[in-house]
Design a protein around this motif. Structure first.
Motif, mmCIF file in Angstrom:
data_model
loop_
_atom_site.group_PDB
_atom_site.id
_atom_site.type_symbol
_atom_site.label_atom_id
_atom_site.label_comp_id
_atom_site.label_asym_id
_atom_site.label_seq_id
_atom_site.Cartn_x
_atom_site.Cartn_y
_atom_site.Cartn_z
ATOM 1 N N ASP A 66 -7.933 -2.203 3.225
ATOM 2 C CA ASP A 66 -9.061 -1.278 3.338
ATOM 3 C C ASP A 66 -9.058 -0.577 4.700
ATOM 4 O OD1 ASP A 66 -11.546 -0.284 2.072
ATOM 5 O OD2 ASP A 66 -12.465 -1.208 3.830
ATOM 6 N N ASP A 67 -8.823 -1.350 5.752
ATOM 7 C CA ASP A 67 -8.745 -0.745 7.093
ATOM 8 C C ASP A 67 -7.626 0.294 7.157
ATOM 9 O OD1 ASP A 67 -10.824 -2.259 7.960
ATOM 10 O OD2 ASP A 67 -9.660 -3.534 9.316
ATOM 11 N N GLU A 111 0.821 -1.206 0.000
ATOM 12 C CA GLU A 111 0.000 0.000 0.000
ATOM 13 C C GLU A 111 0.860 1.263 0.000
ATOM 14 O OE1 GLU A 111 -2.611 1.407 -0.465
ATOM 15 O OE2 GLU A 111 -3.877 -0.296 -0.902
ATOM 16 N N GLU A 171 -6.971 -7.902 1.483
ATOM 17 C CA GLU A 171 -7.675 -6.713 0.981
ATOM 18 C C GLU A 171 -8.397 -5.989 2.111
ATOM 19 O OE1 GLU A 171 -7.741 -4.932 -1.721
ATOM 20 O OE2 GLU A 171 -6.237 -6.212 -2.663
ATOM 21 N N ARG A 172 -8.921 -6.774 3.038
ATOM 22 C CA ARG A 172 -9.634 -6.142 4.158
ATOM 23 C C ARG A 172 -8.664 -5.352 5.037
ATOM 24 N NH1 ARG A 172 -13.126 -11.451 5.003
ATOM 25 N NH2 ARG A 172 -14.870 -10.917 3.640
ATOM 26 N N GLN A 192 -14.120 8.995 -1.034
ATOM 27 C CA GLN A 192 -14.025 9.180 0.417
ATOM 28 C C GLN A 192 -13.034 10.278 0.751
ATOM 29 O OE1 GLN A 192 -13.612 5.562 2.885
ATOM 30 N NE2 GLN A 192 -14.189 4.444 1.045
ATOM 31 N N ARG A 223 -11.612 2.946 -5.394
ATOM 32 C CA ARG A 223 -12.760 2.792 -4.501
ATOM 33 C C ARG A 223 -12.704 3.717 -3.291
ATOM 34 N NH1 ARG A 223 -9.470 -1.634 -3.953
ATOM 35 N NH2 ARG A 223 -9.035 -2.563 -1.913
ATOM 36 N N TRP A 224 -11.516 4.287 -3.034
ATOM 37 C CA TRP A 224 -11.404 5.202 -1.887
ATOM 38 C C TRP A 224 -11.404 6.677 -2.298
ATOM 39 C CZ3 TRP A 224 -7.298 1.235 -1.717
ATOM 40 C CH2 TRP A 224 -7.638 0.152 -0.892
ATOM 41 N N ARG A 229 -8.579 3.542 5.263
ATOM 42 C CA ARG A 229 -9.569 4.294 6.034
ATOM 43 C C ARG A 229 -8.932 4.917 7.278
ATOM 44 N NH1 ARG A 229 -14.909 2.919 4.528
ATOM 45 N NH2 ARG A 229 -14.903 1.359 2.888
ATOM 46 N N LYS A 245 -6.966 1.908 -6.505
ATOM 47 C CA LYS A 245 -7.289 2.741 -5.347
ATOM 48 C C LYS A 245 -8.532 3.582 -5.587
ATOM 49 C CE LYS A 245 -4.141 3.310 -2.539
ATOM 50 N NZ LYS A 245 -3.039 3.610 -1.628
#
Lengths: 482, 482
Positions: free
Chosen positions: A415-416, A353, A411-412, A444, A440-441, A419, A438
């Motif tokens: 994602d954490d 990441e 992936e989870r 946000q 999907r974020w 966020r 990236k």
């Protein structure tokens, strides 16, 4: 913006679609020179994705490797006229799927535009084509006692065009800035084939909107950069290195803040956590992890390098760090391990990441990463361009025989992480770009009004919506990875 | 983009126009709080132009000085709904007429948004409202051992919002970059009243197009900046100063290139030519011109300041310069003379300019300026942010009793200068902005396709065309000065 990527797939009949594609290829070959258009399976497979490995369904129609700006313009004109998606491509070292090619698209490579057109020692600038490899530019600059500062980890393969597309960072950016700070001017080819020079050879200049800055980091959605005028800097006559060992990553993060409060701008300020030290030891046979649970690797350069490294060493010793001041080959070895040490282990599933947070939030985020790893049962490791608050956490799990997909836990965890970075006032990407992986974020972070504004900006440059419409600005859900 | 500045003037009947304006004022007073709308002659006269003195025919309809972002948004909403031109205004220290207000317009001042919201020593950032005075931010940062680096000559009056609008430079930009390099995030109010936060608090970040960079330097044409997150830096613990005297401006320009080849980035690198030295001597009673025909004023800072100043001194002595290393009050005096020495002499007509060229072109341009002065029979003087190739030449003539307009020779000299800078690969404005007064050269620098693209970008942000439509992006010829 018309997002036309579905046009080819939604043709009513496959026969019509195939006829359209055959016609497109014929026109492409008419417009370009012999040896500029490739349709072989091996070629198309090679350029269907970047180093993210993110592949889209189907296959690109052709790989176009023009020798000239005219070839780039001809490809884009044809694409706009026919509503064909174009995926601009440098060396393919991107990590976010920004060069992943959808079915029926044209992959437009700038790798053959690889000439260094000028190095001017008096002005300390270089004029280069987009396909010049980053390290090659630096080597050419070195002959004049100069350096090209931005140094992404992939700098021996990556190209200046790719660096510009992603606004690439690197180890030296804490002192010399990211790619944006080194690009004075560039020439882009717009989707309609217009060749557009923007910016200026001068260090300063405020005539009109900063279009150069708009192209830098636009990830191939506004135009295809074919040439750039970049800033060079005197090659530091002297560098000094410091390795500071800490009992925890959070302690090292506190060390970063202390170091940056000393009135010294280090030329490198990297943080390696325990997971990274262990990974390097396993891959390289070193014993770094025995010295501490986190390492700050610091460099100073220039005529003040000695005074600066002494000030930093003193402050970090006061903080309780074990400080070493390696010189020569020993110092070089540290940087070599930092750059190439964390090799991919084929026995592991790996999700890497790229987030950035305000520097004071690095400690909290590092602690949070450990908790995320524990919660999802995955191993974590972090390297960080810590002086800029830019972290590259990685999540790994052992590969189990017969598994064809990485476990969802990875992936989870990612994602954490993203966020958590956002909650700490950070960004979803410090230097790799949004690409596809990236996306999907994105909303946000930016909010829907800003994303919508960005789409309208793109449509000014690319009204037909042919330049990477399927990546970060697409409205549809992400393409499934195949 | 609809450029609506002529709407008010071209109303068929003055009575209709007056009724429209009265109605607009009523609505404005309804939307805003008591004491936020001003229509007195003195107020309107004060804000009808900036420090360029460039006045447009007629008079603005009102000065709006909101206490809140909501007041800024309400003003802009009303302006967009009624097609009324808005002229955003900071402290009015601009030099290009970017805040000159046309007849019937609303002058929207951000001077009351003057709170420093946060100074964060750990992250080395400040969050400020747009109306904060530049020097006040620096003073507040100093309490934490930090500094706000960009320092335009007007920094004791100019506001952060105005600095952002023009991407202001200053003496320290050679080391720390212009305003762009210190702005991480900002909040702008768009023409339709949308409050749009862009950018991030992190040092790095590549999620989406660089909208922050697009607003910086946009001269009030894309939105009204109401808040910014800016970078602070450790206040240098030590500075050293060098004064190097040369027999000619061209020799001093050669000294700049030699200085910058030493692997040292000075924190100040200014050039003052003979005309400037004489002007300072006349204004301040000094005898600078007796020491040489050109002065390079150099500063280094940080832990390497001594080693760096020694290296620069050695290189400049080798070049034949007379080098002095003033300390303490003597050093401060040099900078004070540089900043404020060239006072306007009321006995002179004065035209000041702002161009930048590649650094190697400074010598040729300085020689050219002398020839331009001789050709037009005007006196010349130059101060330059020489490390960035940014020159501020001035052309002067004695005022003759009874003359109400400056002699055309001054404008002709300025025109020759700007064209010479362009011919040398330079830009028409290094840091002052295009505004109104430099618009006539914009297309020569950028080319018509780039200017057209910029107009289309503006229309994405300001579809009604109400934000400064009469300045640098206007299609009509310049307004005549009154």
């Amino acid at each position: 913006m018309s997002v036309s990527i579905l046009d080819h797939r939604s043709s009513a009949r496959p026969a019509d679609r195939d006829a359209h594609r055959a016609h497109l290829l014929t026109r492409l070959r008419d417009e370009l020179s012999d040896g500029e258009v490739f349709t072989g399976d091996d070629d198309l497979d090679r350029v269907a994705t970047d180093r993210s490995g993110h592949r889209l369904p189907g296959r690109p129609l052709a790989l176009v490797r023009p020798w000239t700006t005219a070839g780039v313009a001809a490809t884009l004109r044809l694409a706009s006229a026919t509503g064909t998606v174009v995926v601009p491509r440098g060396a393919g070292t991107g990590l976010s799927g920004g060069a992943s090619a959808p079915d029926g698209s044209l992959v437009l490579s700038t790798e053959r535009l690889n000439r260094i057109l000028q190095i001017d020692p008096a002005d300390q600038v270089a004029v280069v084509q987009a396909g010049v490899v980053t390290a090659d530019l630096d080597a050419a600059a070195a002959e004049h006692g100069l350096t090209y500062a931005p140094d992404p980890a992939s700098w021996r393969q990556s190209t200046i065009g790719g660096n510009i597309a992603t606004n690439a960072g690197g180890l030296h950016c804490v002192k010399y800035g990211v790619t944006r700070e080194s690009v004075l001017a560039l020439t882009a080819v717009l989707a309609d084939g217009t060749v557009l020079p923007v910016g200026h050879r001068t260090i300063k200049g405020v005539a009109g909107f900063d279009l150069t800055g708009l192209f830098v980091g636009s990830e191939g959605t506004l135009g295809v950069v074919v040439e750039a005028t970049v800033r060079l800097r005197p090659r530091p006559a002297r560098t000094r290195t410091l390795a500071a060992w800490f009992p925890s990553a959070a302690a090292a993060a506190a060390g970063v803040l202390v170091a940056l409060a000393q009135g010294v701008t280090p030329s490198v300020l990297e943080l390696l956590d325990a997971g990274t030290l262990r990974a390097i030891d396993e891959g390289q046979g070193t014993d770094l992890a025995e010295y501490g649970s986190a390492l700050l690797l610091v460099q100073t350069d220039g005529l003040g390098a000695d005074a600066e490294i002494a000030a930093l060493a003193g402050a970090l010793v006061d903080l309780g760090a074990d400080v070493d001041l390696p010189e020569g080959a020993e110092a070089d070895r540290y940087f070599e391990l930092r750059r190439s040490g964390r090799v991919l282990d084929e026995r592991l599933w790996f999700v890497g990441e790229d987030v950035a947070v305000p520097r004071s939030a690095m400690g909290p985020l590092l602690e949070r990463i450990e908790r995320i790893g524990a919660a999802h049962g995955v191993s974590t490791s972090v390297v960080a361009h810590a002086g800029d608050g830019n972290l590259h956490p990685a999540f790994t799990l052992p590969r189990v025989t017969g598994e064809s997909e990485p476990p969802l836990a990875l992936e989870r965890a990612a994602d954490d992480l993203v966020r958590a970075a956002l909650a700490l006032g950070g960004t979803i990407t410090g230097e790799h770009g949004v690409g596809i992986t990236k996306r999907r974020w994105l909303e946000q972070e930016l909010g829907a009004p800003v994303v919508d504004l960005q789409r309208r900006l793109k449509s000014v440059f690319d009204p037909a919506g042919v330049l990477n419409p399927h990546t970060w600005l697409a409205k549809e859900p992400s393409w499934p990875a195949s």
